[in-house]
Design an enzyme around this catalytic site. Sequence first.
Site, mmCIF file in Angstrom:
data_model
loop_
_atom_site.group_PDB
_atom_site.id
_atom_site.type_symbol
_atom_site.label_atom_id
_atom_site.label_comp_id
_atom_site.label_asym_id
_atom_site.label_seq_id
_atom_site.Cartn_x
_atom_site.Cartn_y
_atom_site.Cartn_z
ATOM 1 C CD GLU A 335 -2.657 -1.261 2.549
ATOM 2 O OE1 GLU A 335 -3.839 -1.581 2.504
ATOM 3 O OE2 GLU A 335 -2.062 -1.045 3.633
HETATM 4 C C1 TNX Z 1 -4.168 -3.993 4.908
HETATM 5 S S1 TNX Z 1 -2.505 -6.389 4.647
HETATM 6 C C2 TNX Z 1 -2.883 -3.739 5.335
HETATM 7 C C3 TNX Z 1 -2.659 -3.335 6.728
HETATM 8 C C4 TNX Z 1 -3.943 -3.187 7.484
HETATM 9 C C5 TNX Z 1 -4.866 -4.322 7.119
HETATM 10 C C6 TNX Z 1 -6.121 -4.360 7.912
HETATM 11 C C7 TNX Z 1 -1.474 -5.350 4.333
HETATM 12 C C8 TNX Z 1 -0.255 -5.822 3.756
HETATM 13 N N1 TNX Z 1 -1.775 -4.054 4.605
HETATM 14 O O1 TNX Z 1 -1.910 -2.150 6.754
HETATM 15 O O2 TNX Z 1 -3.665 -3.184 8.841
HETATM 16 O O3 TNX Z 1 -5.174 -4.214 5.772
HETATM 17 O O4 TNX Z 1 -6.841 -5.528 7.665
#
Ligand code: TNX
Length: 532
Positions: A335
């Site tokens: 992300e």
């Molecule tokens: C996505 S999973 C994210 C996290 C959040 C999560 C909550 C991932 C690699 N990144 O930063 O905490 O969703 O479910």
Amino acid sequence: MKTKNIFFRLFITCIGLICLTSCEFKKNAIPKDLAKQQIIPKPVSVTATGSSFEINSNTTIHYQDEELQPIANYLAEILRPATGFKIPVKVLSSKPSSDHIFLSLSDSIATDEGYKLETKEDGVLIKAKKPAGVFYGVQTLRQLLPAAIEKGTKMTDTLLVATGTVIDNPSYGYRGAMLDVSRHFFGVDDVKRVIDLLSIYKMNRLHLHLSDDQGWRIEIKSWPKLTEIGGSSEVGGGEGGFYTQEQYKDIVKYAQDRFITIVPEIDMPGHTNAALASYPELNCDGKAPELYHGTKVGFSTLCIEKEITYKFVDDVIRELAAITPGEYIHIGGDESHVTPIKDYIYFINKAQKIVEKHGKKVLGWDEIAHSELLPNTVVQYWAKGENALKGIEKGAKVLMSPSKKAYLDMKYDSITRIGLHWAAYIEVDDAYDWNLETYEEGISKENIIGVEGPLWTETVENMDDIEYLIFPRVLGLAEIGWTPTNQRNWEEYKVRLGNHKDRLEALDINYYPSKLVPWKSMANQKIDSISK
Ligand code: TNX
């Protein structure tokens, strides 16, 4: 005279009844059939011989190799409080004659984590190629004993082990969970409890998500403000916290003693607000942002063009690698929505080389497949199958954590008090009833190193919350990683899981009592048989 006679008859009938019920008690207590035991994860092969071995005041744990002494002590420490017996631990080169639990290493077992557990009326023999296998044999033995042994207080039942042979080994080498200690911080004792509980189900990795926008949780001596400033808060504005390097080493050792490897993660180049708030020079505009207490994702990035960014990454990875005996360092990579893709690729390529330079292999969330991957880099599938497939094309292996199945922070259903639900509601059957090697077309067994259930902690504030979301789903994940797919099915598993009620409660675990599971207490069973 007549009334006396009636009283006498009543007395005799009572004695008879008491005898009958106590015999029934005993009968119920004797685990004669090893094949009917309720082990999770389900072993590969179980052969029952219909009798039992009793652990009594003469029982001694013998180990045949120095390396096994800690495992012998670990087992003794479970048995002593439960039995009140001395349970001496002794080194012995050949199998003793009776009343023994004998732990040994043998090349006759082919796999590194496999074991053979053989119980006869005179004792138990656990054999494995490596200490890890012996430890897993001990965990199986633990589940063959009454649940009350987990309470740590003296119990009244006789300790009987059903006779026969278990031959067992895992399908996958990486069987793990992840704990996000950044969104909410959890202290050393909480992490140790998670380690203890995972080890019961033969899990062998704990991934610690040590940095994110909301908090930096590991002491880095060359960049002290990371913890001074970046560690001082968490979601909701609480006081946060961090592990000193000494505390981290203590966690690593505690995990190692339970055959669990710690996989530390420093999430980069996004999810870095806590670091950016600690050092203005890491920001492209030279200005430190405020600490962040919210739960949004994807707004922060390290400054890709600045040289100091790579000095920072190098120092952090160097210090972390020096206190991490495991082979992997996780670099996050998820992300990074405000990092232009060209910059992102440039950064991940450089970060991988830094990890390699410090003698470790790279793990990263599936987005890292956009970069060039080093030969040993592993891509952790959480969001996009296409990223995982791209990783495979580039020669990488995959760690399976698809968010719709493996995410431990997803709510069970719409009324679950804590957790998120952006990926799915994940009931206990959903979490169990899927296969690693068929989940995504094009990803097969040889591409996969194993499975991991991540627990993100935006809504998770204490140990009770952790346990509620992890249990019982993590038992299912442990079985997915251990037991061959063709030996697993939900209808059979849910009954076995239901029979773990007493054990989960004896371990004082705050589990989610899903309505889909036929929870059954063995204690009630005995009461049933008396009232019959
Ligand atoms: C996505 S999973 C994210 C996290 C959040 C999560 C909550 C991932 C690699 N990144 O930063 O905490 O969703 O479910």
